[in-house]
Write a protein that holds these residues in place. Structure first.
Motif, PDB file in Angstrom:
ATOM      1  N   ALA A  26       0.832  -1.203   0.000  1.00  0.00           N
ATOM      2  CA  ALA A  26       0.000   0.000   0.000  1.00  0.00           C
ATOM      3  C   ALA A  26       0.867   1.253   0.000  1.00  0.00           C
ATOM      4  O   ALA A  26       0.583   2.221  -0.726  1.00  0.00           O
ATOM      5  CB  ALA A  26      -0.932  -0.012   1.212  1.00  0.00           C
ATOM      6  N   ALA A  27       1.913   1.252   0.806  1.00  0.00           N
ATOM      7  CA  ALA A  27       2.810   2.406   0.857  1.00  0.00           C
ATOM      8  C   ALA A  27       3.515   2.619  -0.485  1.00  0.00           C
ATOM      9  O   ALA A  27       3.646   3.752  -0.958  1.00  0.00           O
ATOM     10  CB  ALA A  27       3.839   2.210   1.969  1.00  0.00           C
ATOM     11  N   ILE A  28       3.947   1.523  -1.116  1.00  0.00           N
ATOM     12  CA  ILE A  28       4.583   1.630  -2.431  1.00  0.00           C
ATOM     13  C   ILE A  28       3.612   2.248  -3.441  1.00  0.00           C
ATOM     14  O   ILE A  28       3.969   3.122  -4.234  1.00  0.00           O
ATOM     15  CB  ILE A  28       5.051   0.242  -2.915  1.00  0.00           C
ATOM     16  CG1 ILE A  28       6.218  -0.249  -2.062  1.00  0.00           C
ATOM     17  CG2 ILE A  28       5.462   0.293  -4.385  1.00  0.00           C
ATOM     18  CD1 ILE A  28       6.634  -1.684  -2.354  1.00  0.00           C
ATOM     19  N   ILE A  38       3.475  -1.314 -16.063  1.00  0.00           N
ATOM     20  CA  ILE A  38       4.338  -1.938 -15.064  1.00  0.00           C
ATOM     21  C   ILE A  38       3.508  -2.499 -13.916  1.00  0.00           C
ATOM     22  O   ILE A  38       3.718  -3.631 -13.456  1.00  0.00           O
ATOM     23  CB  ILE A  38       5.372  -0.925 -14.533  1.00  0.00           C
ATOM     24  CG1 ILE A  38       6.377  -0.560 -15.635  1.00  0.00           C
ATOM     25  CG2 ILE A  38       6.106  -1.490 -13.308  1.00  0.00           C
ATOM     26  CD1 ILE A  38       7.351   0.522 -15.224  1.00  0.00           C
ATOM     27  N   LYS A  39       2.541  -1.718 -13.468  1.00  0.00           N
ATOM     28  CA  LYS A  39       1.667  -2.152 -12.378  1.00  0.00           C
ATOM     29  C   LYS A  39       0.933  -3.441 -12.754  1.00  0.00           C
ATOM     30  O   LYS A  39       0.834  -4.377 -11.945  1.00  0.00           O
ATOM     31  CB  LYS A  39       0.669  -1.050 -12.053  1.00  0.00           C
ATOM     32  CG  LYS A  39      -0.311  -1.397 -10.941  1.00  0.00           C
ATOM     33  CD  LYS A  39      -1.333  -0.287 -10.752  1.00  0.00           C
ATOM     34  CE  LYS A  39      -2.249  -0.173 -11.946  1.00  0.00           C
ATOM     35  NZ  LYS A  39      -3.336   0.801 -11.739  1.00  0.00           N
ATOM     36  N   ALA A  44       0.221  -9.395 -12.477  1.00  0.00           N
ATOM     37  CA  ALA A  44       0.197 -10.671 -13.197  1.00  0.00           C
ATOM     38  C   ALA A  44       1.268 -11.620 -12.662  1.00  0.00           C
ATOM     39  O   ALA A  44       1.037 -12.827 -12.543  1.00  0.00           O
ATOM     40  CB  ALA A  44       0.399 -10.430 -14.692  1.00  0.00           C
ATOM     41  N   PHE A  45       2.417 -11.074 -12.323  1.00  0.00           N
ATOM     42  CA  PHE A  45       3.484 -11.868 -11.708  1.00  0.00           C
ATOM     43  C   PHE A  45       2.980 -12.465 -10.391  1.00  0.00           C
ATOM     44  O   PHE A  45       3.197 -13.649 -10.108  1.00  0.00           O
ATOM     45  CB  PHE A  45       4.700 -10.976 -11.470  1.00  0.00           C
ATOM     46  CG  PHE A  45       5.859 -11.678 -10.816  1.00  0.00           C
ATOM     47  CD1 PHE A  45       6.740 -12.428 -11.571  1.00  0.00           C
ATOM     48  CD2 PHE A  45       6.073 -11.573  -9.451  1.00  0.00           C
ATOM     49  CE1 PHE A  45       7.819 -13.076 -10.964  1.00  0.00           C
ATOM     50  CE2 PHE A  45       7.134 -12.209  -8.839  1.00  0.00           C
ATOM     51  CZ  PHE A  45       8.019 -12.962  -9.602  1.00  0.00           C
ATOM     52  N   GLY A  46       2.295 -11.641  -9.587  1.00  0.00           N
ATOM     53  CA  GLY A  46       1.719 -12.131  -8.339  1.00  0.00           C
ATOM     54  C   GLY A  46       0.669 -13.201  -8.584  1.00  0.00           C
ATOM     55  O   GLY A  46       0.572 -14.177  -7.837  1.00  0.00           O
ATOM     56  N   GLY A  47      -0.127 -13.021  -9.654  1.00  0.00           N
ATOM     57  CA  GLY A  47      -1.116 -14.033  -9.998  1.00  0.00           C
ATOM     58  C   GLY A  47      -0.473 -15.363 -10.334  1.00  0.00           C
ATOM     59  O   GLY A  47      -0.972 -16.431  -9.962  1.00  0.00           O
ATOM     60  N   GLY A  48       0.664 -15.315 -11.034  1.00  0.00           N
ATOM     61  CA  GLY A  48       1.400 -16.540 -11.346  1.00  0.00           C
ATOM     62  C   GLY A  48       1.899 -17.248 -10.096  1.00  0.00           C
ATOM     63  O   GLY A  48       1.826 -18.478  -9.985  1.00  0.00           O
ATOM     64  N   LEU A 147       2.221  -9.183  -1.963  1.00  0.00           N
ATOM     65  CA  LEU A 147       2.857  -7.898  -2.252  1.00  0.00           C
ATOM     66  C   LEU A 147       2.485  -7.425  -3.655  1.00  0.00           C
ATOM     67  O   LEU A 147       2.069  -6.269  -3.853  1.00  0.00           O
ATOM     68  CB  LEU A 147       4.374  -8.020  -2.109  1.00  0.00           C
ATOM     69  CG  LEU A 147       5.181  -6.734  -2.298  1.00  0.00           C
ATOM     70  CD1 LEU A 147       5.025  -5.834  -1.076  1.00  0.00           C
ATOM     71  CD2 LEU A 147       6.669  -7.056  -2.523  1.00  0.00           C
ATOM     72  N   ALA A 148       2.630  -8.306  -4.625  1.00  0.00           N
ATOM     73  CA  ALA A 148       2.393  -7.928  -6.017  1.00  0.00           C
ATOM     74  C   ALA A 148       0.929  -7.572  -6.271  1.00  0.00           C
ATOM     75  O   ALA A 148       0.625  -6.564  -6.923  1.00  0.00           O
ATOM     76  CB  ALA A 148       2.828  -9.073  -6.943  1.00  0.00           C
ATOM     77  N   THR A 149       0.000  -8.386  -5.763  1.00  0.00           N
ATOM     78  CA  THR A 149      -1.416  -8.136  -6.053  1.00  0.00           C
ATOM     79  C   THR A 149      -1.969  -6.949  -5.267  1.00  0.00           C
ATOM     80  O   THR A 149      -2.870  -6.254  -5.746  1.00  0.00           O
ATOM     81  CB  THR A 149      -2.259  -9.387  -5.764  1.00  0.00           C
ATOM     82  OG1 THR A 149      -2.011  -9.846  -4.431  1.00  0.00           O
ATOM     83  CG2 THR A 149      -1.917 -10.498  -6.735  1.00  0.00           C
ATOM     84  N   THR A 150      -1.436  -6.691  -4.083  1.00  0.00           N
ATOM     85  CA  THR A 150      -1.926  -5.558  -3.292  1.00  0.00           C
ATOM     86  C   THR A 150      -1.493  -4.231  -3.902  1.00  0.00           C
ATOM     87  O   THR A 150      -2.194  -3.216  -3.759  1.00  0.00           O
ATOM     88  CB  THR A 150      -1.430  -5.664  -1.837  1.00  0.00           C
ATOM     89  OG1 THR A 150      -1.857  -6.908  -1.296  1.00  0.00           O
ATOM     90  CG2 THR A 150      -1.992  -4.546  -0.968  1.00  0.00           C
TER      91      THR A 150
END
Length: 247
Positions: A26-28, A38-39, A44-48, A147-150
């Motif tokens: 959230a802070a990022i 990029i977001k 998508a990386f987090g989904g994988g 981290l990635a999906t949030t």
């Protein structure tokens, strides 16, 4: 008693480790500027990674603790509950006609993260109680996926007009709920049957897969299209490697 205390401390630390990803992401999202492409590739990386979590952790451990029937019961329950929550959130906004698409999508992802990550927290607590050797690998994969999906959900909330402080507070609540769920998972594992554990893990897998299908991948494809396949594939590969490390 000392052994049990050590396990409880391990559970607390593991729960905090997977849950801290939410306020960090959230802070990022609210303080770092980056493009939608990029977001979307990050999510998508987090989904994988989450696909790997389902295939190599939640489903396998659910069957190990129970059988195919208990897995199916939990899996179907998780998928149905997430789909209903998704529908309710979207219907609420369509009737009010106030929130834009980004805010609605973000709320759906918050609901999905809660349904899935609380179950993942229970899973982490159960792993500690079972003395499972793959604890660190599971914590690492879940942390990276969350981290990635949030990042996607929090960024959509910010772009939808929610102020920074409120976003950080919302995800701090999620952090507290997920961290607490790990402790609950450890404690209840001392008393529930293996079949019930299997249902809990199946529930987490079903809710997570429904969230990927309804929130993560459509959101990513809308803004990145032809690169999210690569991003999700590499995420899956990273998840596979993490879950096959024995430490």
């Amino acid at each position: 008693m000392a052994y049990a205390d050590a396990d409880l401390i391990t559970t607390i630390l593991a729960g905090i480790s997977i849950a801290i990803s939410f306020p960090i992401a959230a802070a990022i999202s609210v303080y770092v500027n980056f493009s939608d492409r990029i977001k979307s590739n990050i999510v998508a990386f987090g989904g994988g990674i989450f696909f790997a979590t389902i295939a190599f952790s939640l489903v396998e451990e659910s069957i190990r603790q129970g059988d195919t029937i208990t897995l199916v019961i939990g899996f179907a329950s998780g998928a149905i509950l997430f789909t209903l929550a998704n529908y309710i959130v979207k219907e609420k906004h369509s009737k009010k006609q106030k929130a834009n698409y980004q805010t609605t999508s973000a709320e759906v992802m918050v609901v999905g993260e809660l349904l899935d990550s609380v179950s993942e927290g229970l899973f982490i607590g159960i792993l500690v109680a079972l003395q499972n050797p793959g604890l660190v690998s599971a914590v690492s994969a879940i942390f990276l996926g969350n981290l990635a999906t949030t990042i996607e959900a929090a960024k959509n909330m910010y772009q939808g007009g929610i102020n920074r402080l409120k976003i950080l507070i919302i995800w701090t609540y999620v952090f507290l709920a997920v961290a607490a769920s790990a402790i609950i998972g450890y404690l209840i594992s001392q008393y529930i049957a293996k079949e019930h554990t299997s249902v809990i893990l199946g529930f987490a897998a079903g809710a997570l897969l429904a969230m990927i299908a309804e929130s993560i991948m459509p959101e990513g494809y809308e803004k990145a299209r032809y690169t999210i396949g690569l991003s999700s594939s590499f995420g899956f590969l990273v998840g596979y490697m993490l879950f096959h490390l024995s430490f």
